[in-house]
Structures are given as structure tokens and as C-alpha cells.
Design a protein around this motif. Structure first.
Motif, PDB file in Angstrom:
ATOM      1  N   LEU A 137      22.828 -14.390  57.352  1.00  0.00           N
ATOM      2  CA  LEU A 137      22.781 -15.522  58.270  1.00  0.00           C
ATOM      3  C   LEU A 137      24.122 -15.723  58.972  1.00  0.00           C
ATOM      4  N   GLN A 156      24.613 -13.009  61.536  1.00  0.00           N
ATOM      5  CA  GLN A 156      23.731 -13.229  62.678  1.00  0.00           C
ATOM      6  C   GLN A 156      24.237 -14.370  63.556  1.00  0.00           C
ATOM      7  N   ILE A 157      24.699 -15.433  62.940  1.00  0.00           N
ATOM      8  CA  ILE A 157      25.232 -16.568  63.707  1.00  0.00           C
ATOM      9  C   ILE A 157      26.465 -16.128  64.492  1.00  0.00           C
ATOM     10  N   VAL A 165      18.963 -16.553  66.541  1.00  0.00           N
ATOM     11  CA  VAL A 165      18.867 -16.241  65.109  1.00  0.00           C
ATOM     12  C   VAL A 165      17.455 -16.527  64.596  1.00  0.00           C
ATOM     13  N   ASN A 192      15.037 -13.644  62.963  1.00  0.00           N
ATOM     14  CA  ASN A 192      14.524 -13.782  61.605  1.00  0.00           C
ATOM     15  C   ASN A 192      13.011 -13.925  61.571  1.00  0.00           C
TER      16      ASN A 192
END
Length: 184
Positions: free
Chosen positions: A81, A84-85, A130, A134
Motif C-alpha cells: 500500500l 502504491q501510494i 490505488v 487494488n
């Protein structure tokens, strides 16, 4: 994962890192249309490819970690996460610094243009990117399911690119669609 359906366990020996083939297809498409991209002085296709490459690298690190640990868990969800951020934040910031996006949000059908502050726009854009990545990643657990939901999106991107004369974006989207068809 071990907590999935029992019929899904027969996939445990399926080769991993298949995303490399999709990235290779995008590289070929990008190379084929590079002269047109430079002629148009529009770097959006290169930036979109770079974002795809970064997310592909995150997936590759995750898969490689699974192979190295010899278990079915790679990067932790928090690690993925955060990566990805960071990738989405970099992408949106570069787009803004190059003048490709503004803080304006257009609401179709009512023809309203709404100015949003950058401090609200950035986290919302990151959330959308994101979240979309996902959503596909979570859907990818069953063969063909992520492909089946991504193909119509790629067709839309090709059509939108044609309407807005974004040749490079259309070529990348068509290449992704072709890769998905080959996968199926």
C-alpha cells in the motif's frame, strides 16, 4: 492463499511473474509509437507507461519475495500500500507539474467545472489510482476474472483516445487489450 477455496489449491504450481509479459507488450507498443509521441510533444503515454512499470515492479518484488521465502506471502499489505501510494503520488504530481492536469473536476451532463484545491485533489487522485489497481489485484485471484473486467476498460480507453486524438494512449490501451486477449 491457504484460506481460499479448495479447488483453487491446484493452482499452487502456476508460474508467477506473468506481468512481465504485459509490460513487455507495452514496451513494444510504446517503442512503435515513440516517433508520433515525440512529434506530438505529448509525454502522457510515456508517463502512463512509467506508472504501469512502477506498479509492475511492485508486483514483481512481491512475487520475487514469495519465491525467495518459499511461501505464499510476499510483501506485507502495508508495504504494498505504501509503495502504491508513493507511486500514485509521484505520478499525479508529475502530471500536474507538466501541466497535464489541474485541480478542475468536470461534472458531465450538467456542464459544471469545479475547482478543487490541490490538497484535496491529490489525496482523491491517489485514492482513485490505488483503489483501481487494488480492485484489479483482488479480482486477479481467479484465472481470467481480472482480464474479463479489464478488457472493456481498455476498449473504453482506446475509444476515448480516438475521440480526443491521443494516439499514444490509444496504442498503449490497445496493446494492453491485445495482451489480455492473448492471456485468455
Amino acid at each position: 492463499l491457504e484460506d481460499g477455496p479448495t479447488w483453487h489449491m491446484n493452482k499452487q504450481y502456476t508460474p508467477t511473474m506473468g506481468g512481465i509479459m504485459f509490460i513487455a507488450g507495452l514496451v513494444g507498443a510504446l517503442c512503435a509509437c515513440l516517433p508520433a509521441i515525440w512529434a506530438a510533444a505529448d509525454l502522457r503515454p510515456v508517463l502512463i507507461f512509467a506508472l504501469s512499470l512502477i506498479f509492475g515492479l511492485i508486483g514483481m518484488v512481491d512475487d520475487y519475495t514469495k519465491i525467495k521465502k518459499k511461501q505464499n506471502q510476499g510483501l506485507t499489505p502495508l508495504q504494498k500500500l505504501l509503495l502504491q501510494i508513493a507511486a500514485a503520488a509521484l505520478f499525479v504530481t508529475v502530471l500536474r507539474s507538466m501541466g497535464y492536469i489541474t485541480g478542475h473536476v468536470y461534472i458531465p451532463f450538467v456542464n459544471v467545472l469545479w475547482q478543487v484545491s490541490w490538497f484535496l485533489y491529490l489525496p482523491c487522485a491517489i485514492f482513485v489510482i490505488v483503489g483501481a489497481v487494488n480492485a484489479v489485484n483482488l479480482t486477479d485471484g481467479i484465472d481470467g476474472l481480472a482480464t474479463g473486467v479489464t478488457m472493456p476498460v481498455m476498449v473504453f480507453f482506446v475509444a476515448a483516445a480516438l475521440i480526443w486524438s491521443r494516439f499514444g494512449v490509444g496504442v498503449l490501451s490497445a496493446a494492453a487489450f491485445g495482451g489480455l486477449c492473448a492471456f485468455l
